[in-house]
Design a protein around this motif. Sequence first.
Motif, PDB file in Angstrom:
ATOM      1  N   ASP B  97       0.784  -1.354   0.124  1.00 14.70           N
ATOM      2  CA  ASP B  97       0.033  -0.001  -0.100  1.00 14.70           C
ATOM      3  C   ASP B  97       0.840   1.404   0.031  1.00 14.70           C
ATOM      4  O   ASP B  97       0.393   2.312  -0.663  1.00 14.70           O
ATOM      5  CB  ASP B  97      -0.943   0.084   1.388  1.00 14.70           C
ATOM      6  CG  ASP B  97      -2.176   0.900   0.857  1.00 14.70           C
ATOM      7  OD1 ASP B  97      -2.610   0.958  -0.233  1.00 14.70           O
ATOM      8  OD2 ASP B  97      -2.616   1.487   1.955  1.00 14.70           O
ATOM      9  N   MET B 100       2.433   1.656  -3.599  1.00 14.43           N
ATOM     10  CA  MET B 100       1.410   2.028  -4.469  1.00 14.43           C
ATOM     11  C   MET B 100       1.102   3.702  -4.360  1.00 14.43           C
ATOM     12  O   MET B 100       0.896   4.192  -5.124  1.00 14.43           O
ATOM     13  CB  MET B 100       0.060   1.217  -4.217  1.00 14.43           C
ATOM     14  CG  MET B 100      -0.671   1.136  -5.525  1.00 14.43           C
ATOM     15  SD  MET B 100       0.039   0.450  -6.990  1.00 14.43           S
ATOM     16  CE  MET B 100      -0.016  -1.368  -6.723  1.00 14.43           C
ATOM     17  N   LYS B 101       1.192   4.079  -3.060  1.00 15.62           N
ATOM     18  CA  LYS B 101       0.554   5.394  -2.814  1.00 15.62           C
ATOM     19  C   LYS B 101       1.993   6.338  -3.150  1.00 15.62           C
ATOM     20  O   LYS B 101       1.381   7.386  -3.666  1.00 15.62           O
ATOM     21  CB  LYS B 101       0.263   5.633  -1.306  1.00 15.62           C
ATOM     22  CG  LYS B 101      -1.163   5.108  -1.008  1.00 15.62           C
ATOM     23  CD  LYS B 101      -1.580   5.476   0.243  1.00 15.62           C
ATOM     24  CE  LYS B 101      -3.106   5.637   0.325  1.00 15.62           C
ATOM     25  NZ  LYS B 101      -3.684   4.744   1.590  1.00 15.62           N
ATOM     26  N   TYR B 103       3.889   5.498  -5.647  1.00 10.14           N
ATOM     27  CA  TYR B 103       4.015   5.541  -6.880  1.00 10.14           C
ATOM     28  C   TYR B 103       3.052   6.348  -7.774  1.00 10.14           C
ATOM     29  O   TYR B 103       3.411   7.330  -8.663  1.00 10.14           O
ATOM     30  CB  TYR B 103       3.734   4.056  -7.379  1.00 10.14           C
ATOM     31  CG  TYR B 103       3.897   3.985  -8.865  1.00 10.14           C
ATOM     32  CD1 TYR B 103       4.777   3.558  -9.555  1.00 10.14           C
ATOM     33  CD2 TYR B 103       2.544   3.950  -9.604  1.00 10.14           C
ATOM     34  CE1 TYR B 103       4.864   3.429 -11.081  1.00 10.14           C
ATOM     35  CE2 TYR B 103       2.375   3.551 -11.069  1.00 10.14           C
ATOM     36  CZ  TYR B 103       3.531   3.470 -11.731  1.00 10.14           C
ATOM     37  OH  TYR B 103       3.609   3.344 -13.079  1.00 10.14           O
ATOM     38  N   SER B 104       1.746   6.296  -7.046  1.00  5.12           N
ATOM     39  CA  SER B 104       0.705   7.358  -7.621  1.00  5.12           C
ATOM     40  C   SER B 104       0.810   8.760  -7.176  1.00  5.12           C
ATOM     41  O   SER B 104       0.024   9.602  -7.758  1.00  5.12           O
ATOM     42  CB  SER B 104      -0.574   6.688  -7.153  1.00  5.12           C
ATOM     43  OG  SER B 104      -0.917   6.968  -5.715  1.00  5.12           O
TER      44      SER B 104
ATOM     45  N   HIS C  93      -5.473   4.125  -8.008  1.00  7.10           N
ATOM     46  CA  HIS C  93      -5.547   3.362  -6.680  1.00  7.10           C
ATOM     47  C   HIS C  93      -6.540   2.271  -6.581  1.00  7.10           C
ATOM     48  O   HIS C  93      -6.026   1.445  -6.040  1.00  7.10           O
ATOM     49  CB  HIS C  93      -6.208   4.487  -5.814  1.00  7.10           C
ATOM     50  CG  HIS C  93      -7.456   5.198  -6.091  1.00  7.10           C
ATOM     51  ND1 HIS C  93      -7.549   6.069  -7.070  1.00  7.10           N
ATOM     52  CD2 HIS C  93      -8.722   4.768  -5.508  1.00  7.10           C
ATOM     53  CE1 HIS C  93      -8.822   6.609  -7.326  1.00  7.10           C
ATOM     54  NE2 HIS C  93      -9.566   5.808  -6.303  1.00  7.10           N
ATOM     55  N   GLY C  96      -4.361  -0.417  -8.514  1.00 11.97           N
ATOM     56  CA  GLY C  96      -3.335  -0.857  -7.739  1.00 11.97           C
ATOM     57  C   GLY C  96      -3.630  -1.670  -6.556  1.00 11.97           C
ATOM     58  O   GLY C  96      -2.775  -2.561  -6.566  1.00 11.97           O
ATOM     59  N   ASP C  97      -4.789  -1.456  -5.872  1.00  6.75           N
ATOM     60  CA  ASP C  97      -5.103  -2.397  -4.912  1.00  6.75           C
ATOM     61  C   ASP C  97      -5.514  -3.717  -5.314  1.00  6.75           C
ATOM     62  O   ASP C  97      -5.178  -4.905  -4.666  1.00  6.75           O
ATOM     63  CB  ASP C  97      -6.289  -1.581  -4.162  1.00  6.75           C
ATOM     64  CG  ASP C  97      -6.357  -2.036  -2.639  1.00  6.75           C
ATOM     65  OD1 ASP C  97      -5.349  -2.311  -2.022  1.00  6.75           O
ATOM     66  OD2 ASP C  97      -7.785  -2.274  -1.877  1.00  6.75           O
ATOM     67  N   MET C 100      -2.128  -5.676  -6.233  1.00  9.28           N
ATOM     68  CA  MET C 100      -1.457  -5.927  -4.923  1.00  9.28           C
ATOM     69  C   MET C 100      -2.113  -7.107  -4.461  1.00  9.28           C
ATOM     70  O   MET C 100      -1.384  -8.186  -3.997  1.00  9.28           O
ATOM     71  CB  MET C 100      -1.410  -4.645  -3.983  1.00  9.28           C
ATOM     72  CG  MET C 100      -0.386  -4.573  -3.382  1.00  9.28           C
ATOM     73  SD  MET C 100       1.333  -4.648  -4.099  1.00  9.28           S
ATOM     74  CE  MET C 100       1.730  -2.763  -4.148  1.00  9.28           C
ATOM     75  N   LEU C 124       2.458   0.672 -14.711  1.00 11.30           N
ATOM     76  CA  LEU C 124       2.075  -0.033 -13.520  1.00 11.30           C
ATOM     77  C   LEU C 124       1.763  -1.546 -13.671  1.00 11.30           C
ATOM     78  O   LEU C 124       1.864  -2.432 -13.004  1.00 11.30           O
ATOM     79  CB  LEU C 124       0.742   0.762 -12.785  1.00 11.30           C
ATOM     80  CG  LEU C 124       0.369   0.202 -11.501  1.00 11.30           C
ATOM     81  CD1 LEU C 124       1.608  -0.078 -10.393  1.00 11.30           C
ATOM     82  CD2 LEU C 124      -1.008   1.118 -10.958  1.00 11.30           C
TER      83      LEU C 124
END
Lengths: 278, 278, 278, 278
Positions: B97, B100-101, B103-104, C93, C96-97, C100, C124
């Motif tokens: 998480d 990803m946060k 990265y974004s 987001h 991505g979640d 993951m 991504l």
Amino acid sequence: MEKKILLTDCPDDKGLIAKITNICYKHQLNIIKNDEFVDRVEGRFFMRTALEGIFNDATFLEDLDMALPQGAERRLVSAERKRLVLMVTREPHCLGDILMKCYSGAMDVEIAAVIGNHPDLGGLVEKFDIPYHCVSAQGLERFEHEQKVATLVDKYTPDYLVLAKYMRVLTSDFVARYSGRIINIHHSFLPAFIGAKPYQQAYERGVKIIGATAHFVTDDLDEGPIIEQDVIHVDHAYSAESMADAGRDVEKLVLTRALQLVLQERVFIHGNKTVVFK
Amino acid sequence: MEKKILLTDCPDDKGLIAKITNICYKHQLNIIKNDEFVDRVEGRFFMRTALEGIFNDATFLEDLDMALPQGAERRLVSAERKRLVLMVTREPHCLGDILMKCYSGAMDVEIAAVIGNHPDLGGLVEKFDIPYHCVSAQGLERFEHEQKVATLVDKYTPDYLVLAKYMRVLTSDFVARYSGRIINIHHSFLPAFIGAKPYQQAYERGVKIIGATAHFVTDDLDEGPIIEQDVIHVDHAYSAESMADAGRDVEKLVLTRALQLVLQERVFIHGNKTVVFK
Amino acid sequence: MEKKILLTDCPDDKGLIAKITNICYKHQLNIIKNDEFVDRVEGRFFMRTALEGIFNDATFLEDLDMALPQGAERRLVSAERKRLVLMVTREPHCLGDILMKCYSGAMDVEIAAVIGNHPDLGGLVEKFDIPYHCVSAQGLERFEHEQKVATLVDKYTPDYLVLAKYMRVLTSDFVARYSGRIINIHHSFLPAFIGAKPYQQAYERGVKIIGATAHFVTDDLDEGPIIEQDVIHVDHAYSAESMADAGRDVEKLVLTRALQLVLQERVFIHGNKTVVFK
Amino acid sequence: MEKKILLTDCPDDKGLIAKITNICYKHQLNIIKNDEFVDRVEGRFFMRTALEGIFNDATFLEDLDMALPQGAERRLVSAERKRLVLMVTREPHCLGDILMKCYSGAMDVEIAAVIGNHPDLGGLVEKFDIPYHCVSAQGLERFEHEQKVATLVDKYTPDYLVLAKYMRVLTSDFVARYSGRIINIHHSFLPAFIGAKPYQQAYERGVKIIGATAHFVTDDLDEGPIIEQDVIHVDHAYSAESMADAGRDVEKLVLTRALQLVLQERVFIHGNKTVVFK
């Protein structure tokens, strides 16, 4: 030592916090808690300053008025108990929670009277030695009924009118008469399910949350400034009726939370919104 | 125009808000947002002042130091990106998480490196072009392992160390080396279920909520200042394993929320507690 | 020993639970978990029966068909991994979640491909060795663009299409092609703020909660059967942008929760609602 | 047509759902709602079956006893109103909420009497025409006091004793006398802050959530089977007192929710845990 709250609502400007807190300091008023917010889109400054000390209201406000920009509104309110008139129809849960919280001291307010358009809740109110007035709407034009209600309300000079599940829509005239002073609890998470029978609407839409909204009443039905909202989870097994049952606890919580915020002078009306310092 | 944050942590005194905001005003620094709190039991004042303007740090701080009482701590921090080193074991959800946060762009921070005591998460980290170091603890004394970790950490000069499900207890020496700079996620609503296997403990106790706690690490295991906590509801049908599954989302949310608060300089450590201005 | 799930959706009738569980017992299938719901308004029975044993699908279903009333739908699904195609625009987001959670095994599903109408998220997706197809809508009629998308989708024969912040409205034709198999995340607590820019609408209305809704896509924009909803609290200090930032975590949580429910065969579509056995 | 609830709690076995629902079908009893749970670790089966029809209890239970494995407990309870005795000390919020819910019909139960160890709440109880008995503990040995309380309690033959903020610890003897029938509200999210002054403990620990737990009372203080829990968020600005104020709403909600669950026969005690079918 006295406690008062200074509420400032003015066009944004440089150094406002410094100017205001300086005046407090000059008057030897101790700041217990200070909250401020600037709406940068609208260029408006809001501050709530909880003060403690020996107040000379006149000179303090004079100093403030010199410092604040044009168009500023400021109020210095003492922490004395507010007075409410509650308006109800048939459902006791919001009324009951307020009565109980006043009885126990959890809510520090005077309930001057309760006005209902049905006799049902009189017995409950009178247990707490509070006057209950039943003003039936039957056979009356809307404005006639409201006139009778308003006459009663005015007798009690309340700070706020609280619609604790009052199931009638108020006219513009009535709303204008108590502008910014009527608080309603709506049984949905507005703006969802505006209007009648929100739980029925929620059931039909198949939502997975239901909620409640406490707001100031304005001319536009269910469109007034929102003070507080909350929701609970539901599922497919809920009927419209069981949603209503489940919703009662959240309705009463949201209404009493909103009321506490208003009574503690934590809420500014800002156009169609509120600024709430929790 | 620059943005900086002034953090003041000092013995309580009269007129502190006025004094500090005055100095800001004098230096023509605009206050974007001001939050303050006084711990009246301890007599301690905390203020976070988000400022905008042209800064002369030296003269500004000099003026402040003249105004503040003895024992004051104040920091003027610029809004530049902080640098983190993450420490992990085998579970990817908190790490993922955060990756990803970053990265974004949802989290504005540099992850300098990730250190694990197992190789498992190397593949994931490297997808994001971040160095992964596996420092196995096997065959090493605790202090030897930590020494190797610390050497690596120091190479990256991080602002904070984040234990993103790092399943080893740190020694006092290691904790002291990064005092107030290690953030851990514990998978229970502390102080419930301190120590190992909180989900197993929760299962055995039959609780109806499980949760997560982000806290600063101190010498006392799971006793450090709490930054953020949250819970979710469970029921009898959850095994310890399904609690762990369900808990992952709340763990990662709580950790990233806590991290954001720390990175935005919203958190003061205050003895064994925190003051958090949200 | 195999595990399968029996899903029954039929007109309500006497003894349905007994009849169905009897057949399970007769076939020596152990019931791991049984959930049932009767919509008494519509007279419809729903049951999800998680079974374990040695299955003879043909005779088992034959027995069931003899027992169930006319108009019954029943499916016996094995617990094999479903296949998804994700559709995205620019926001990472939710995507991505899901990536993951699949990577870590927290979500047991195959992401066959991701289709975007912009190139932004290709990098991504490819980190996770999943094909990314950018199908730009520029210069194309809506039906032409959808035709290209559908051709790609069909190549992957997904069980479900997941709109993970896909910011285009789909035509009736496209929706019909994947009827009951398209899942969308809408960034408001529907039915509030239907249509474009829900956070901007929420900001303008001054709500104290924002939320997200995962639902099946139907012809009527934002009116499809709701699978899952949740909200978070906001206040006056949130801009439309900071609402969007804060909303991302709830969007991704709601979408992945809804997906898990669908993948585990816990969701029945029931007219414009869902029956969800958690 | 009558409504009854069948509660089955027995060693797990093959075909239990089929066997039980078959017997219901044979007796032409319609299943309104069926919930079951198998604790696979302990090998125990729990089922709650809400039934409608014309009951011949004797033959129905005879059939059941033939079908159920040894060691089975089963009860067929009719939906008649339960009777409670409430025990209180000085705080009115939990008591008040129960009184109000009974008055309004939101909770369908008879409050036979309220017993306090202080006179404070007598006035409130008597508003609702319910007997209030003040049994002071002053000058009495613990067992003497409890003996007096028990004598009173027994006069009212309650189904459950509800400790609605009863601030005394009960002896083993008293607990044993009403085994599985005493429900307490504890003002923390157990197992955090066991024992006295949970809000003071919470304040000192600096937690960011506080909560409440409704549980059956057993010999081990605050260790009984948990029925329901919930929490609210707090921050650094809360004193122990303001935590207590804020906690009252969650205490009363959790207690009345737990009570409703118990009254509706939705709660099985299962060792030191509960199985709750919501």
